[in-house]
Design an enzyme around this catalytic site. Structure first.
Site, PDB file in Angstrom:
ATOM      1  N   ARG A  88       0.792  -1.225   0.000  1.00 21.03           N
ATOM      2  CA  ARG A  88       0.000   0.000   0.000  1.00 21.03           C
ATOM      3  C   ARG A  88       0.833   1.288   0.000  1.00 21.03           C
ATOM      4  O   ARG A  88       0.297   2.371  -0.164  1.00 21.03           O
ATOM      5  CB  ARG A  88      -0.966   0.000   1.195  1.00 21.03           C
ATOM      6  CG  ARG A  88      -2.206  -0.851   0.920  1.00 21.03           C
ATOM      7  CD  ARG A  88      -3.151  -0.826   2.078  1.00 21.03           C
ATOM      8  NE  ARG A  88      -2.707  -1.704   3.141  1.00 21.03           N
ATOM      9  CZ  ARG A  88      -3.148  -1.627   4.394  1.00 21.03           C
ATOM     10  NH1 ARG A  88      -4.010  -0.687   4.736  1.00 21.03           N
ATOM     11  NH2 ARG A  88      -2.721  -2.472   5.304  1.00 21.03           N
ATOM     12  N   ASN A 140      38.546  41.894   5.237  1.00 24.07           N
ATOM     13  CA  ASN A 140      37.237  42.311   4.746  1.00 24.07           C
ATOM     14  C   ASN A 140      37.117  41.936   3.272  1.00 24.07           C
ATOM     15  O   ASN A 140      37.920  42.369   2.450  1.00 24.07           O
ATOM     16  CB  ASN A 140      37.066  43.819   4.915  1.00 24.07           C
ATOM     17  CG  ASN A 140      35.641  44.235   4.566  1.00 24.07           C
ATOM     18  OD1 ASN A 140      34.765  44.252   5.417  1.00 24.07           O
ATOM     19  ND2 ASN A 140      35.413  44.540   3.299  1.00 24.07           N
ATOM     20  N   SER A 199      35.174  45.757  -3.432  1.00 27.13           N
ATOM     21  CA  SER A 199      34.004  45.123  -4.045  1.00 27.13           C
ATOM     22  C   SER A 199      34.280  44.667  -5.466  1.00 27.13           C
ATOM     23  O   SER A 199      35.064  45.286  -6.186  1.00 27.13           O
ATOM     24  CB  SER A 199      32.837  46.112  -4.064  1.00 27.13           C
ATOM     25  OG  SER A 199      32.433  46.365  -2.745  1.00 27.13           O
ATOM     26  N   ARG A 259      42.591  47.055 -13.009  1.00 32.25           N
ATOM     27  CA  ARG A 259      41.389  47.382 -13.752  1.00 32.25           C
ATOM     28  C   ARG A 259      41.733  48.451 -14.772  1.00 32.25           C
ATOM     29  O   ARG A 259      42.760  49.123 -14.676  1.00 32.25           O
ATOM     30  CB  ARG A 259      40.308  47.894 -12.796  1.00 32.25           C
ATOM     31  CG  ARG A 259      40.690  49.166 -12.091  1.00 32.25           C
ATOM     32  CD  ARG A 259      39.704  49.539 -10.997  1.00 32.25           C
ATOM     33  NE  ARG A 259      40.040  50.845 -10.445  1.00 32.25           N
ATOM     34  CZ  ARG A 259      39.698  51.226  -9.212  1.00 32.25           C
ATOM     35  NH1 ARG A 259      39.057  50.408  -8.402  1.00 32.25           N
ATOM     36  NH2 ARG A 259      40.015  52.424  -8.801  1.00 32.25           N
TER      37      ARG A 259
END
Ligand code: UD1
Ligand code: CA
Length: 468
Positions: free
Chosen positions: A16, A381, A409, A444
Site C-alpha cells: 500500500r 574584509n 568590491s 582594472r
C-alpha cells in the site's frame, strides 16, 4: 542476564505504500523505519552482533541498509507469514536462550518497551507480549486471557478469524514479544496454515504454548501510541510527525526553545546545548551539533554541521558539513558547503557561498561572494561581489589572503593566488599575481572622461536623421 537475540521482522513488501523501496526503508523521524526499530533494540542494550533482520521483499536493499552495522540479515523466501519468518530464523538462534521480536514497520516502539519485555521474561515467564487498549478499535490481533487466572494469556486471535464476541475485545496485540526460545521452537514446529491467508502465524504459537503449560504474560504499554504501524504514506506522515515531536520535546526538556515545533524537523542524532533557539521551519539533519546559546533562523537547513557556542544563523541559510566557531554570525541566505571552517566572530552575509575554505577570526564577507579553496586571515574584509576563481576548467587552485587585508568590491581573484597581510585590493580589480604585504593592488582599466561627449552625440544623431 541470559543470551538474548533481537529479531526484527522485515520481509514484507508494504504494497500500500506503492513504492519501489521496501517499506522498512522508508523514512520517519529522520531515519528509516528499520533504523528506528534497530535503535530501540540498541538503546535497550541489545548489541548489533545479537541482532537479526528477517528480509525477503527487496532483500538486497535491506541487506545494504543493514551492512554498516554488525546485525545479520536472514533471508525469508518466499514470505509465508510471521511464524514462518521465525521458523526460517530458528537455525541462526541456537546460541541464544531467549529472543525479542519486533516488527520492522512499527518504528514508534521504545527502548523502554524492549527492556520491560525482557525484564518480565527474566522474572519467570515463557513468553511476554506487549498489548494496548486504544480508544479506537483496530484490525489487530485480540488478546484472550484465562478466565480464572486473568494474568495468563491463552491465545491471540487475528482480526479476520475473530468471532463477533472476540471482536469486542479491546486489548490488542502490539506485535512486540519476548520468548524463551525452547518452548517457542516447539510451538513453531506445530504451526499450521489453516487461516484466511494460508500463512504461518507467529500469533498462533501463543495458544500452542499455553496449552503446553507455558506461563504467558501481557505487558500493557503505558503509551498505546507505540502500536502505530505503517501501511501507507498517510500513516508514514503521521508517524514522522510523532517522532519529530518526540525529538523536539526531548530538546525542549534539555533547555532548547523551539518556536512552532510542528514546522521544525530535527534528526535523531542531533544535539543542541542549553538556551539554543530554533525558529520556525528549521531543519537540523544528520550529525549536526549545536553548542550552547545558538540561534538558528527561520527556514535554515543544517546538515552534518558543528556549531560552537553562541553562533547566530539568520534565516534561510543552507549549511552542510561546516564548522562554525563561537560567536560567528552567518546569513541571511548564506550557503556553507563541505569543509567550510568559519572561525570565531566571523560574519558572513547574504548570498555568500563558502566551500573548502577557512574564514579567519573576525573576518567579514557580508554580501554576494564566492570563496572556494581559500584561506582567509583574521579580520580580512571581503567586499561585495568578490569571487575566488578557483577552477580553471580543469583543476582547482588555492587562494590565500593574509590577515587584515581589504578586498574591494567586485574583485576577481584568479587562483592560484597569494595576497599578503595588510594589503589593499582596489574595487573592481582582476588580480592574477601575488600581492605583497601592505601593497595596493589595482587591476582594472583606467577611467577616461570625455567632456561634452553626450551633447556632441545628440547633435550628430539629429543631423544624420534630417539627412535621411
Ligand atoms: C501482525 C500480527 C497481529 C498484530 C499486528 C500488529 C500476525 C499473524 N499478526 O499482523 O496480531 O496485531 O501484527 O502490528 O503476526 N513479515 C515477515 N515475513 C512474513 C510476513 C510478515 O517478515 O512472511 C513481517 C512484515 O514485514 C511486518 C511484520 O512481519 O514487519 C508483521 O507482518 P504483517 O503482515 O504486517 O502482520 P499484521 O497483519 O500487521
Ligand atoms: Ca502490519
Amino acid at each position: 542476564m541470559a543470551a538474548t537475540a533481537l529479531i526484527v521482522l522485515a520481509a514484507g513488501r508494504g504494497t500500500r505504500l506503492r513504492s519501489a523501496l521496501p517499506k522498512v526503508l522508508h523514512h520517519a523521524g529522520g531515519r528509516s523505519l528499520l533504523a528506528q526499530v534497530l535503535a530501540a533494540g540498541a538503546d535497550a542494550g541489545l548489541p548489533a552482533a545479537d541482532t537479526f533482520v528477517v528480509a525477503g521483499y527487496a532483500a538486497e536493499q535491506v541487506r545494504a541498509a543493514v551492512a554498516p552495522s554488525a546485525a545479520r540479515v536472514i533471508l525469508q523466501e518466499p514470505q509465508r507469514g510471521t511464524g514462518h519468518a521465525l521458523q526460517v530464523a530458528a537455525p541462526a538462534l541456537v546460541a541464544y536462550s531467549q529472543i525479542i521480536v519486533l516488527h520492522g514497520d512499527m518504528p514508534v516502539v521504545s527502548a523502554t518497551t524492549v527492556s520491560r519485555l525482557r525484564a518480565e521474561l527474566e522474572a519467570g515467564a515463557d513468553a511476554v507480549l506487549a498489548t494496548a487498549t486504544p480508544d479506537k478499535p483496530r484490525a489487530y490481533g485480540r488478546i484472550l486471557r484465562d478466565r480464572k487466572q486473568p494474568e495468563q494469556v491463552v491465545a491471540i486471535v487475528e482480526d479476520r478469524q475473530a468471532s463477533p464476541a472476540q471482536k469486542q475485545i479491546r486489548e490488542l496485540n502490539a506485535g512486540f514479544y519476548a520468548f524463551r526460545l525452547q518452548p517457542l521452537l516447539v510451538a513453531l514446529g506445530q504451526l499450521g496454515t489453516n487461516n484466511p491467508h494460508g500463512e504461518f502465524y507467529l500469533t498462533d504459537t501463543i495458544a500452542l504454548m499455553a496449552q503446553a503449560g507455558a506461563k504467558i504474560r501481557a505487558y500493557p504499554l503505558p503509551d498505546p501510541v507505540e502500536i502505530l504501524g505503517i501501511n501507507d504514506r498517510i500513516e508514514l506522515a503521521e508517524v514522522d510527525a510523532l517522532l519529530r515531536r518526540r525529538k523536539s520535546e526531548a530538546l525542549m526538556t534539555q533547555g532548547v526553545s523551539i518556536y512552532t515545533p510542528a514546522t521544525v524537523a530535527v534528526d535523531p542524532e542531533v544535539t543542541a546545548g542549553q538556551d539554543c533557539v530554533l525558529e520556525p521551519g528549521v531543519q537540523l539533519r544528520g550529525q549536526t551539533t549545536l553548542g550552547a546559546n545558538c540561534r538558528i533562523g527561520a527556514y535554515s537547513i543544517l546538515t552534518d554541521c558543528r556549531l560552537d557556542d553562541g553562533v547566530e544563523v539568520l534565516p534561510h541559510c543552507v549549511l552542510e558539513r561546516a564548522h562554525v566557531g563561537a560567536g560567528a554570525r552567518v546569513g541571511p541566505f548564506t550557503r556553507l558547503r563541505e569543509q567550510a571552517e568559519i572561525a570565531p566572530g566571523a560574519h558572513l552575509g547574504n548570498f555568500v557561498e563558502v566551500k573548502k575554505s577557512r574564514i579567519g577570526e573576525g573576518a567579514k564577507a557580508m554580501h554576494l561572494a564566492y570563496l572556494g579553496d581559500a584561506q582567509i586571515g583574521a579580520r580580512v574584509n571581503i567586499g561585495a561581489g568578490t569571487i575566488t576563481c578557483n577552477y580553471d576548467g580543469d583543476q582547482k587552485h588555492p587562494t590565500a589572503i593574509g590577515e587584515e587585508t581589504f578586498v574591494g568590491s567586485n574583485s576577481t581573484l584568479v587562483a592560484p593566488l597569494e595576497i599578503a597581510a595588510g594589503a589593499y585590493v582596489a574595487a573592481g580589480s582582476v588580480i592574477t599575481g601575488p600581492v605583497p604585504a601592505g601593497a595596493l593592488a589595482l587591476g582594472r582599466g583606467r577611467q577616461v572622461n570625455k567632456p561634452g561627449w553626450v551633447a556632441a552625440r545628440k547633435k550628430k544623431a539629429g543631423s544624420s536623421q534630417r539627412g535621411g
